[in-house]
Design an enzyme around this catalytic site. Structure first.
Site, PDB file in Angstrom:
ATOM      1  N   ARG A 174      -0.036  -4.431  -9.804  1.00 47.63           N
ATOM      2  CA  ARG A 174      -0.450  -5.836  -9.001  1.00 47.63           C
ATOM      3  C   ARG A 174      -2.084  -6.279  -9.547  1.00 47.63           C
ATOM      4  O   ARG A 174      -2.722  -5.730 -10.000  1.00 47.63           O
ATOM      5  CB  ARG A 174      -0.281  -5.719  -7.644  1.00 47.63           C
ATOM      6  CG  ARG A 174      -1.000  -4.514  -7.022  1.00 47.63           C
ATOM      7  CD  ARG A 174      -0.933  -4.705  -5.643  1.00 47.63           C
ATOM      8  NE  ARG A 174      -1.748  -3.813  -5.004  1.00 47.63           N
ATOM      9  CZ  ARG A 174      -2.056  -3.421  -3.750  1.00 47.63           C
ATOM     10  NH1 ARG A 174      -1.682  -4.255  -2.793  1.00 47.63           N
ATOM     11  NH2 ARG A 174      -2.739  -2.668  -3.358  1.00 47.63           N
TER      12      ARG A 174
ATOM     13  N   CYS B 293      -3.365 -12.447 -16.069  1.00 44.94           N
ATOM     14  CA  CYS B 293      -4.356 -12.939 -16.813  1.00 44.94           C
ATOM     15  C   CYS B 293      -4.694 -14.525 -16.391  1.00 44.94           C
ATOM     16  O   CYS B 293      -3.691 -15.388 -16.008  1.00 44.94           O
ATOM     17  CB  CYS B 293      -3.824 -13.306 -18.521  1.00 44.94           C
ATOM     18  SG  CYS B 293      -4.921 -14.418 -19.529  1.00 44.94           S
TER      19      CYS B 293
ATOM     20  N   ASN C 284      -4.160 -12.258  -3.392  1.00 48.66           N
ATOM     21  CA  ASN C 284      -4.546 -10.933  -2.572  1.00 48.66           C
ATOM     22  C   ASN C 284      -5.574 -10.151  -3.440  1.00 48.66           C
ATOM     23  O   ASN C 284      -5.537 -10.132  -4.658  1.00 48.66           O
ATOM     24  CB  ASN C 284      -3.137  -9.992  -2.421  1.00 48.66           C
ATOM     25  CG  ASN C 284      -3.621  -8.931  -1.185  1.00 48.66           C
ATOM     26  OD1 ASN C 284      -3.890  -9.197  -0.153  1.00 48.66           O
ATOM     27  ND2 ASN C 284      -3.493  -7.725  -1.998  1.00 48.66           N
ATOM     28  N   GLU C 285      -6.625  -9.745  -2.676  1.00 49.84           N
ATOM     29  CA  GLU C 285      -7.638  -8.993  -3.371  1.00 49.84           C
ATOM     30  C   GLU C 285      -7.770  -9.451  -4.677  1.00 49.84           C
ATOM     31  O   GLU C 285      -7.536  -8.573  -5.473  1.00 49.84           O
ATOM     32  CB  GLU C 285      -7.351  -7.625  -3.257  1.00 49.84           C
ATOM     33  CG  GLU C 285      -7.529  -7.070  -1.656  1.00 49.84           C
ATOM     34  CD  GLU C 285      -7.304  -5.899  -1.578  1.00 49.84           C
ATOM     35  OE1 GLU C 285      -7.113  -4.800  -2.265  1.00 49.84           O
ATOM     36  OE2 GLU C 285      -8.105  -5.289  -0.212  1.00 49.84           O
TER      37      GLU C 285
ATOM     38  N   CYS D 234      -9.689  -9.866 -18.469  1.00 49.90           N
ATOM     39  CA  CYS D 234      -8.643  -9.812 -19.609  1.00 49.90           C
ATOM     40  C   CYS D 234      -9.250 -10.252 -20.665  1.00 49.90           C
ATOM     41  O   CYS D 234     -10.124 -11.087 -20.697  1.00 49.90           O
ATOM     42  CB  CYS D 234      -7.606 -10.822 -18.938  1.00 49.90           C
ATOM     43  SG  CYS D 234      -6.395 -11.214 -20.338  1.00 49.90           S
TER      44      CYS D 234
ATOM     45  N   CYS E  79      -7.510 -10.984 -23.577  1.00 51.97           N
ATOM     46  CA  CYS E  79      -6.348 -11.458 -24.363  1.00 51.97           C
ATOM     47  C   CYS E  79      -7.230 -12.710 -25.294  1.00 51.97           C
ATOM     48  O   CYS E  79      -8.165 -13.129 -25.194  1.00 51.97           O
ATOM     49  CB  CYS E  79      -5.197 -12.181 -23.589  1.00 51.97           C
ATOM     50  SG  CYS E  79      -5.509 -13.775 -22.857  1.00 51.97           S
TER      51      CYS E  79
ATOM     52  N   CYS F 120      -8.386 -15.767 -23.265  1.00 48.79           N
ATOM     53  CA  CYS F 120      -9.657 -15.457 -22.374  1.00 48.79           C
ATOM     54  C   CYS F 120     -10.664 -15.501 -23.504  1.00 48.79           C
ATOM     55  O   CYS F 120     -11.961 -15.832 -23.104  1.00 48.79           O
ATOM     56  CB  CYS F 120      -9.498 -14.261 -21.784  1.00 48.79           C
ATOM     57  SG  CYS F 120      -8.412 -14.404 -20.286  1.00 48.79           S
TER      58      CYS F 120
ATOM     59  N   GLU G 110      -7.486  -7.268   6.946  1.00 44.38           N
ATOM     60  CA  GLU G 110      -7.164  -5.997   6.690  1.00 44.38           C
ATOM     61  C   GLU G 110      -8.033  -4.856   7.142  1.00 44.38           C
ATOM     62  O   GLU G 110      -8.864  -5.004   6.962  1.00 44.38           O
ATOM     63  CB  GLU G 110      -6.512  -5.640   5.133  1.00 44.38           C
ATOM     64  CG  GLU G 110      -5.590  -6.561   4.575  1.00 44.38           C
ATOM     65  CD  GLU G 110      -5.375  -6.032   3.305  1.00 44.38           C
ATOM     66  OE1 GLU G 110      -5.503  -4.755   2.919  1.00 44.38           O
ATOM     67  OE2 GLU G 110      -4.817  -6.872   2.529  1.00 44.38           O
TER      68      GLU G 110
ATOM     69  N   TRP H 243      -5.022   6.229  -0.078  1.00 43.24           N
ATOM     70  CA  TRP H 243      -5.442   6.087  -1.631  1.00 43.24           C
ATOM     71  C   TRP H 243      -6.735   6.892  -1.842  1.00 43.24           C
ATOM     72  O   TRP H 243      -7.167   6.949  -3.008  1.00 43.24           O
ATOM     73  CB  TRP H 243      -5.619   4.654  -2.190  1.00 43.24           C
ATOM     74  CG  TRP H 243      -6.201   3.684  -0.834  1.00 43.24           C
ATOM     75  CD1 TRP H 243      -5.413   3.036  -0.049  1.00 43.24           C
ATOM     76  CD2 TRP H 243      -7.356   3.707  -0.607  1.00 43.24           C
ATOM     77  NE1 TRP H 243      -6.214   2.059   0.719  1.00 43.24           N
ATOM     78  CE2 TRP H 243      -7.496   2.694   0.364  1.00 43.24           C
ATOM     79  CE3 TRP H 243      -8.616   4.079  -1.080  1.00 43.24           C
ATOM     80  CZ2 TRP H 243      -8.858   2.256   1.061  1.00 43.24           C
ATOM     81  CZ3 TRP H 243      -9.953   3.735  -0.495  1.00 43.24           C
ATOM     82  CH2 TRP H 243     -10.017   2.724   0.477  1.00 43.24           C
TER      83      TRP H 243
ATOM     84  N   HIS I  34       1.047   4.998   3.829  1.00 43.75           N
ATOM     85  CA  HIS I  34      -0.235   4.422   4.215  1.00 43.75           C
ATOM     86  C   HIS I  34      -0.264   4.002   5.654  1.00 43.75           C
ATOM     87  O   HIS I  34       0.947   3.618   6.348  1.00 43.75           O
ATOM     88  CB  HIS I  34      -0.599   3.137   3.511  1.00 43.75           C
ATOM     89  CG  HIS I  34      -1.891   2.492   3.806  1.00 43.75           C
ATOM     90  ND1 HIS I  34      -2.210   1.722   4.984  1.00 43.75           N
ATOM     91  CD2 HIS I  34      -2.936   2.313   3.120  1.00 43.75           C
ATOM     92  CE1 HIS I  34      -3.340   1.177   5.069  1.00 43.75           C
ATOM     93  NE2 HIS I  34      -3.642   1.581   3.583  1.00 43.75           N
TER      94      HIS I  34
END
Ligand code: GLA
Ligand code: ZN
Length: 690
Positions: free
Chosen positions: A116, A120, A154-155, A165, A167, A170, A315, A323, A366
């Site tokens: 996740r 790109c 998210n984050e 990235c 590519c 980019c 969060e 983790w 978690h």
């Protein structure tokens, strides 16, 4: 954009990430969730964060029915929803049909599908699919009375720390970005100092992203790439914001990750209505909790400072993460303290990752409010419930208030990027660590601190602390000069004013020589070779890092080095300039130096802790306030926090009221280990006046 609030129902938001899409085949679980949420005093959840696969199971075919039902059921139970756009993770159909949405790493290898936070940001397909889905979501839910805000993605960028990235899209976008910035190749070559090793660019197409396979030693290029990666991700996020705003007027946030190196959050905050972030302090990891606590306070303070406004803790874990190499449980009491610390520093919420533990995949162990078994009969559930009750009790005193520090510290992302790439005297130099060393003594003294970047407004503060300002961004020198001239107190350190914002060194005098009253010369790091110390007000303090060798040029010398060939050189200077003063700390010293030095300065200016208290080690205070009436009066609420593993006695020098119990407190009071007491009012205690 003005700060807006999500807690339109007046309470402190309490809840967290809820992933019912993992349980759609278990309706009884979802019903149980509602009962348990009520019990735990949960009033808000974040929904749909990783639900793209369920929201758009096939390309262009949306299924929002399940989500609608859940939002509605929650709302009927007085539980509000912060709705996510689900770009945190991509569905299989997308990554297998359109390879271009997958990032290419710095070696030029394209990722396989999976994981996740790794799209790109330049891919036209990714942008289009996102725009379509976000637009439909906003159209469907943007006016639902149960939805109180948007959680964009998210984050963002949090793919193991590397957000870039490489590519072809980019690379192209990078070159376009450079053309906009420099206009001509001549300008770019001059700025990047490319005559070095004969690497002058003669065609824009020769320019590539920095890579260990190719060029990664041109500092200007590295810095511009970091700026570009940041701005490209932000540009993607702005597209998402635009899409939801087309059909919804709800406030927008994205969950940040404390001092996350790749993203300049000062820039990001300007695009958001509310700042939010995910906090996972490493409690119970050291000899005591103080370093972790100071670090958490610094991160919360940064988040508050981004918009100079209260923020959301989006969060946190109610018990444990999974983790780190070793994951310890939060000891009893720490959940309450750690959550109230966030509120103390300006958060209007305590949210968790996550509500219920999933059964499979990498986060099944978690921590969550609801465990795999035992329902509400767990220590964690009880602690969460107790906290929920406490948040309800303090809400009316807290909502509408914010911390309003008179002291700011300069923290600047571009400075961070440039400094840690400097290849200079100390290549282990860690900006964040040194910054925290300068923050911690202020935190220990119970003094709130804001953070500003070099584009920030210094004039809002009485004291500005600017450690390791290696790079001076355009306009910064003039700003500092004006700040001091008008009576400000500016405290800076060695390894400041080295390069301009193109990462080219200054030649000639230090750009702030007139303000600081010193001439800078060499810099040393006597690491392992010899010990050195500085003598300040009769006491000796050990040096722990860089030693700048400077000469007084009008400034008063307040401390000197004690050993080595620079014995007798100034180690701390003070210069008056206009109606203000500027201090230069030439070396990085042990913590007690800063605590003593700050105490001296703050006492002189009457800027100490706002709660009248004799603090002991490990007990600290944050103050939130709001204006009342027209005479500049404020109503204050203090959070007195004991981070010690033992009970601790502190002395209140005035009379205060415990917000939760209504009890009057004064004189010596005992705080249990990890206890936080919320106080208000300050009637002078008679015995103290005698
Ligand atoms: C991050 C993510 C969450 C979850 C937690 C676990 O904060 O945003 O989805 O993975 O970490 O700590
Ligand atoms: Zn790309």
């Amino acid at each position: 954009m003005k700060h807006r609030t999500m807690n339109n129902y007046g309470g402190i938001i309490h809840g967290g990430d809820y992933n019912p899409d993992q349980w759609l085949d278990r309706p009884e679980i979802l019903e149980e969730d509602l009962l348990l949420m009520k019990k735990a005093k949960v009033n808000c959840v974040s929904l749909g964060i990783f639900a793209w696969g369920h929201l758009e199971p096939e390309e262009g075919k949306y299924d929002f029915g399940w989500l609608e039902k859940i939002i509605q059921r929650l709302y009927e139970n007085d539980i509000y929803t912060i709705l996510a756009t689900p770009t945190g993770a991509m569905p299989q159909w997308l990554t297998s049909k359109y390879e271009e949405v997958l990032q290419v790493n710095e070696y030029g290898v394209r990722n396989y599908p999976g994981k996740r936070h790794n799209y790109c940001p330049s891919s036209p397909v990714m942008r289009e699919k996102t725009r379509q889905l976000d637009t439909c979501l906003a159209e469907k839910f943007g006016a639902h009375p149960g939805v109180i805000g948007w959680h964009i993605s998210n984050e963002i960028g949090g793919n193991g720390g590397d957000s870039s990235c490489h590519c072809a899209y980019c690379q192209d976008a990078f070159r376009t970005w450079l053309k906009d910035r420099y206009g001509s190749l001549d300008q770019l070559n001059a700025t990047w100092w490319t005559s070095f090793w004969s690497h002058t660019y003669t065609d824009w197409d020769q320019i590539k992203s920095p890579s260990p396979r190719g060029e990664d030693l041109v500092h200007g290029q590295n810095l511009d790439w970091k700026r570009f990666v940041d701005s490209q991700l932000l540009d993607f996020c702005k597209e998402e914001i635009k899409a939801v705003r087309r059909h919804s007027s709800l406030p927008v946030t994205t969950n940040m990750m404390e001092f996350f190196k790749s993203l300049n959050y000062f820039k990001w905050a300007k695009e958001l209505d509310i700042v939010s972030w995910d906090s996972y302090p490493d409690w119970h990891s050291g000899a005591d909790e103080l370093q972790t606590a100071a670090q958490a306070a610094a991160a919360h303070s940064l988040m508050r400072s981004l918009k100079k406004s209260s923020f959301l803790l989006m969060e946190s874990t109610p018990s444990v993460v999974n983790w780190r190499q070793v994951n310890r449980l939060k000891r009893p009491g720490m959940h309450e303290l750690s959550s109230l610390q966030a509120v103390a520093c300006g958060s209007d919420s305590v949210q968790y990752f996550q509500w219920r533990k999933g059964r499979g995949s990498s986060e099944k162990y978690h921590g969550a409010v609801v465990d795999h078994r035992n329902g509400d009969d767990t220590r964690v559930f009880r602690e969460v419930t107790k906290l929920g009750e406490r948040l309800e009790k303090i809400a009316s005193k807290v909502i509408g208030t914010c911390n309003r520090p008179r002291i700011a510290m300069v923290f600047d992302w571009e400075n961070w990027w440039a400094m840690e790439d400097a290849k200079a005297v100390d290549n282990n130099l860690n900006y964040q660590t040194v910054f925290l060393d300068f923050f911690r003594p202020l935190w220990e003294l119970g003094v709130d601190v804001d953070m500003v970047d070099m584009e920030g407004e210094l004039e809002l503060y009485s004291v500005v602390v600017a450690p390791l300002n290696y790079m001076y961004k355009k306009g910064y020198v003039e700003k500092v000069r004006a700040f001091v001239k008008q009576g400000g107190c500016y405290i800076t350190t060695c390894w400041s004013g080295e390069v301009d914002d193109s990462d080219l060194t200054y030649t000639g005098a230090h750009p702030l020589e007139d303000v600081l009253g010193i001439r800078t010369e060499e810099i040393d790091v006597p690491d392992g070779y010899c010990e050195n110390s500085v003598r300040y007000q009769g006491a000796d303090y050990r040096i722990t890092g860089l030693c700048g060798l400077v000469h007084a040029k009008g400034a008063e010398v307040l401390a000197e080095y004690q050993q080595d060939f620079y014995r007798g050189y100034p180690a701390l200077t003070r210069n008056t300039y206009g109606s203000g003063e500027a201090y230069y700390i030439a070396s990085l010293n042990e913590q007690s130096f800063l605590k003593d030095f700050y105490s001296e300065i703050l006492n002189g200016k009457g800027l100490g802790c706002g709660l009248q208290v004799r603090l002991t080690q490990g007990v600290t205070v944050n103050e939130r306030s709001k204006p009342v009436g027209e005479n500049g009066e404020t109503e204050k609420v203090w959070f007195l926090q004991n981070f010690n593993r033992e009970a601790e006695v502190v002395e209140l020098l005035e009379r205060y009221e415990n917000v939760e119990t209504g009890e009057t407190l004064s004189g010596k009071i005992e705080l249990q280990s990890f206890e936080c007491v919320v106080l208000t009012g300050n009637k002078r205690e008679d015995y103290f006046e005698k």
